[in-house]
Design a protein around this motif. Sequence first.
Motif, PDB file in Angstrom:
ATOM      1  N   ARG A 180      11.875 -13.338 110.025  1.00 20.84           N
ATOM      2  CA  ARG A 180      13.139 -12.668 110.345  1.00 20.84           C
ATOM      3  C   ARG A 180      12.944 -11.159 110.445  1.00 20.84           C
ATOM      4  O   ARG A 180      13.457 -10.503 111.359  1.00 20.84           O
ATOM      5  CB  ARG A 180      14.184 -12.992 109.285  1.00 20.84           C
ATOM      6  CG  ARG A 180      14.529 -14.471 109.141  1.00 20.84           C
ATOM      7  CD  ARG A 180      15.455 -14.676 107.961  1.00 20.84           C
ATOM      8  NE  ARG A 180      15.930 -16.036 107.810  1.00 20.84           N
ATOM      9  CZ  ARG A 180      15.250 -17.005 107.187  1.00 20.84           C
ATOM     10  NH1 ARG A 180      14.062 -16.727 106.654  1.00 20.84           N
ATOM     11  NH2 ARG A 180      15.749 -18.223 107.093  1.00 20.84           N
ATOM     12  N   GLU A 181      12.219 -10.596 109.500  1.00 22.23           N
ATOM     13  CA  GLU A 181      12.006  -9.149 109.490  1.00 22.23           C
ATOM     14  C   GLU A 181      11.225  -8.682 110.709  1.00 22.23           C
ATOM     15  O   GLU A 181      11.508  -7.606 111.265  1.00 22.23           O
ATOM     16  CB  GLU A 181      11.272  -8.752 108.211  1.00 22.23           C
ATOM     17  CG  GLU A 181      12.100  -8.974 106.947  1.00 22.23           C
ATOM     18  CD  GLU A 181      11.297  -8.711 105.681  1.00 22.23           C
ATOM     19  OE1 GLU A 181      10.061  -8.561 105.795  1.00 22.23           O
ATOM     20  OE2 GLU A 181      11.913  -8.683 104.590  1.00 22.23           O
ATOM     21  N   ALA A 182      10.265  -9.491 111.146  1.00 28.41           N
ATOM     22  CA  ALA A 182       9.498  -9.121 112.339  1.00 28.41           C
ATOM     23  C   ALA A 182      10.392  -9.096 113.575  1.00 28.41           C
ATOM     24  O   ALA A 182      10.278  -8.204 114.426  1.00 28.41           O
ATOM     25  CB  ALA A 182       8.345 -10.095 112.536  1.00 28.41           C
ATOM     26  N   ALA A 183      11.280 -10.070 113.680  1.00 31.23           N
ATOM     27  CA  ALA A 183      12.191 -10.106 114.827  1.00 31.23           C
ATOM     28  C   ALA A 183      13.145  -8.922 114.813  1.00 31.23           C
ATOM     29  O   ALA A 183      13.381  -8.283 115.848  1.00 31.23           O
ATOM     30  CB  ALA A 183      12.968 -11.416 114.822  1.00 31.23           C
ATOM     31  N   LEU A 184      13.684  -8.603 113.642  1.00 37.71           N
ATOM     32  CA  LEU A 184      14.598  -7.467 113.539  1.00 37.71           C
ATOM     33  C   LEU A 184      13.875  -6.146 113.798  1.00 37.71           C
ATOM     34  O   LEU A 184      14.452  -5.212 114.369  1.00 37.71           O
ATOM     35  CB  LEU A 184      15.250  -7.455 112.152  1.00 37.71           C
ATOM     36  CG  LEU A 184      16.154  -8.650 111.819  1.00 37.71           C
ATOM     37  CD1 LEU A 184      16.651  -8.563 110.388  1.00 37.71           C
ATOM     38  CD2 LEU A 184      17.321  -8.735 112.775  1.00 37.71           C
ATOM     39  N   ALA A 185      12.599  -6.061 113.396  1.00 38.05           N
ATOM     40  CA  ALA A 185      11.833  -4.833 113.618  1.00 38.05           C
ATOM     41  C   ALA A 185      11.591  -4.579 115.100  1.00 38.05           C
ATOM     42  O   ALA A 185      11.415  -3.428 115.521  1.00 38.05           O
ATOM     43  CB  ALA A 185      10.495  -4.919 112.881  1.00 38.05           C
ATOM     44  N   LEU A 186      11.594  -5.631 115.899  1.00 38.89           N
ATOM     45  CA  LEU A 186      11.414  -5.479 117.344  1.00 38.89           C
ATOM     46  C   LEU A 186      12.715  -5.116 118.046  1.00 38.89           C
ATOM     47  O   LEU A 186      12.740  -4.977 119.271  1.00 38.89           O
ATOM     48  CB  LEU A 186      10.864  -6.780 117.935  1.00 38.89           C
ATOM     49  CG  LEU A 186       9.431  -7.151 117.507  1.00 38.89           C
ATOM     50  CD1 LEU A 186       9.058  -8.526 118.034  1.00 38.89           C
ATOM     51  CD2 LEU A 186       8.445  -6.102 117.999  1.00 38.89           C
ATOM     52  N   GLY A 187      13.791  -4.983 117.302  1.00 45.19           N
ATOM     53  CA  GLY A 187      15.065  -4.590 117.871  1.00 45.19           C
ATOM     54  C   GLY A 187      15.922  -5.744 118.352  1.00 45.19           C
ATOM     55  O   GLY A 187      16.927  -5.529 119.051  1.00 45.19           O
ATOM     56  N   ILE A 188      15.565  -6.972 118.002  1.00 40.73           N
ATOM     57  CA  ILE A 188      16.357  -8.138 118.404  1.00 40.73           C
ATOM     58  C   ILE A 188      17.601  -8.231 117.531  1.00 40.73           C
ATOM     59  O   ILE A 188      17.533  -8.034 116.313  1.00 40.73           O
ATOM     60  CB  ILE A 188      15.527  -9.428 118.279  1.00 40.73           C
ATOM     61  CG1 ILE A 188      14.258  -9.333 119.128  1.00 40.73           C
ATOM     62  CG2 ILE A 188      16.341 -10.643 118.695  1.00 40.73           C
ATOM     63  CD1 ILE A 188      13.332 -10.508 118.979  1.00 40.73           C
ATOM     64  N   ALA A 189      18.738  -8.499 118.150  1.00 38.96           N
ATOM     65  CA  ALA A 189      19.979  -8.659 117.391  1.00 38.96           C
ATOM     66  C   ALA A 189      19.831  -9.805 116.396  1.00 38.96           C
ATOM     67  O   ALA A 189      19.130 -10.787 116.656  1.00 38.96           O
ATOM     68  CB  ALA A 189      21.145  -8.920 118.331  1.00 38.96           C
ATOM     69  N   ARG A 190      20.529  -9.680 115.280  1.00 39.71           N
ATOM     70  CA  ARG A 190      20.341 -10.670 114.221  1.00 39.71           C
ATOM     71  C   ARG A 190      20.742 -12.059 114.667  1.00 39.71           C
ATOM     72  O   ARG A 190      20.054 -13.038 114.351  1.00 39.71           O
ATOM     73  CB  ARG A 190      21.140 -10.258 112.983  1.00 39.71           C
ATOM     74  CG  ARG A 190      20.869 -11.167 111.784  1.00 39.71           C
ATOM     75  CD  ARG A 190      21.579 -10.690 110.541  1.00 39.71           C
ATOM     76  NE  ARG A 190      21.277 -11.559 109.401  1.00 39.71           N
ATOM     77  CZ  ARG A 190      21.809 -11.432 108.193  1.00 39.71           C
ATOM     78  NH1 ARG A 190      22.672 -10.436 107.952  1.00 39.71           N
ATOM     79  NH2 ARG A 190      21.488 -12.274 107.229  1.00 39.71           N
ATOM     80  N   TRP A 191      21.838 -12.189 115.408  1.00 39.24           N
ATOM     81  CA  TRP A 191      22.265 -13.527 115.817  1.00 39.24           C
ATOM     82  C   TRP A 191      21.275 -14.142 116.798  1.00 39.24           C
ATOM     83  O   TRP A 191      21.045 -15.356 116.778  1.00 39.24           O
ATOM     84  CB  TRP A 191      23.666 -13.480 116.414  1.00 39.24           C
ATOM     85  CG  TRP A 191      23.775 -12.763 117.735  1.00 39.24           C
ATOM     86  CD1 TRP A 191      24.004 -11.440 117.942  1.00 39.24           C
ATOM     87  CD2 TRP A 191      23.648 -13.361 119.034  1.00 39.24           C
ATOM     88  NE1 TRP A 191      24.038 -11.154 119.286  1.00 39.24           N
ATOM     89  CE2 TRP A 191      23.822 -12.321 119.978  1.00 39.24           C
ATOM     90  CE3 TRP A 191      23.412 -14.662 119.481  1.00 39.24           C
ATOM     91  CZ2 TRP A 191      23.766 -12.547 121.348  1.00 39.24           C
ATOM     92  CZ3 TRP A 191      23.356 -14.891 120.849  1.00 39.24           C
ATOM     93  CH2 TRP A 191      23.523 -13.836 121.767  1.00 39.24           C
ATOM     94  N   LYS A 192      20.666 -13.304 117.656  1.00 41.78           N
ATOM     95  CA  LYS A 192      19.658 -13.817 118.567  1.00 41.78           C
ATOM     96  C   LYS A 192      18.400 -14.232 117.814  1.00 41.78           C
ATOM     97  O   LYS A 192      17.793 -15.269 118.116  1.00 41.78           O
ATOM     98  CB  LYS A 192      19.304 -12.765 119.615  1.00 41.78           C
ATOM     99  CG  LYS A 192      20.378 -12.524 120.657  1.00 41.78           C
ATOM    100  CD  LYS A 192      19.895 -11.551 121.717  1.00 41.78           C
ATOM    101  CE  LYS A 192      20.956 -11.338 122.786  1.00 41.78           C
ATOM    102  NZ  LYS A 192      20.503 -10.397 123.838  1.00 41.78           N
ATOM    103  N   ALA A 193      18.003 -13.433 116.822  1.00 43.25           N
ATOM    104  CA  ALA A 193      16.831 -13.788 116.021  1.00 43.25           C
ATOM    105  C   ALA A 193      17.065 -15.091 115.260  1.00 43.25           C
ATOM    106  O   ALA A 193      16.155 -15.917 115.121  1.00 43.25           O
ATOM    107  CB  ALA A 193      16.506 -12.652 115.050  1.00 43.25           C
ATOM    108  N   THR A 194      18.307 -15.271 114.798  1.00 40.93           N
ATOM    109  CA  THR A 194      18.623 -16.493 114.058  1.00 40.93           C
ATOM    110  C   THR A 194      18.534 -17.725 114.952  1.00 40.93           C
ATOM    111  O   THR A 194      17.921 -18.736 114.591  1.00 40.93           O
ATOM    112  CB  THR A 194      20.027 -16.396 113.452  1.00 40.93           C
ATOM    113  OG1 THR A 194      20.067 -15.288 112.536  1.00 40.93           O
ATOM    114  CG2 THR A 194      20.397 -17.669 112.713  1.00 40.93           C
TER     115      THR A 194
END
Length: 290
Positions: A180-194
């Motif tokens: 999750r942290e890697a996805a958020l670090a790339l600037g992906i919105a949280r709902w999209k990462a989820t």
Amino acid sequence: MLRRIYELGHSVTGTISFRRKAVDRTMKALFCLAAVLVILPLFIIFFDLLIKGGKELKLTLLIDLPHPVGEPGGGIANGIVGTLVITLLTMMWSVPTAIMCGIYLAEYGKGKFASAVRFAADTMTGVPSIIMGIFGYILLVLPMKRFSAWAGAAALSMIFIPVVVRTTEEMLRTVPMTVREAALALGIARWKATLRITVRTAWPGILTGILLAMARIIGETAPLLFTALGNQFWQTRLDQPIAAVPLQVFTYAISPYEDWHDKAWAGALVLITMVLVINIVARVLTRQKR
């Protein structure tokens, strides 16, 4: 003197080692016995059904409608189709609802409201299925003034949803936080990462929970007695009583006719085979995940 002490110590060590090995072997035997006792009822039930219902397990059983008493032949084709229809109706809206609720509990659920949702899901998992049938009867059958496939699907959904909710939550929690942290670090919105990363990673486990919940509702009889009621003919309207394999097995089993008793055994064999196939598919998916 030293040699005597050494021999004494070696003797004590050997005695302790022998006791440990004996205890270890005894416990292993008890564990194996417990495992056999767990799986033994399944094999006994399956082979008993195979012996008693095998003689009626013919193609006509799967493709014919029920015949009146005294007429040879007859089958449970409408029950098989009705079971599939009710199951698909249940899953059509229950799967998205349960998965989204599980995502909320795993990713966003904190505080008293989330705890209340978890408590409600756990409680509903343990509620007897006949209570779900009575609730569906009061909620849908009485206002609509008719039994229907919709009412049956609604009753089964109250059994299906809590299981999938808790399974989805637990599977999502197995995904490492670093993903999750890697996805958020790339600037992906949280709902999209989820949805695109976390859910996709845990999807084999979520699908396994869906299949296991489906296997459970396929064999439920009590909720359908109060909601779907059953039917001896083909039914294409979802707002009318519809047949199901558990209902037909129940009807055949309580009848005073020997021919119908044989069909009840055969129907039960078909039903348990369907459940076994679904569970085998779930096991295969779980093995692939591992």
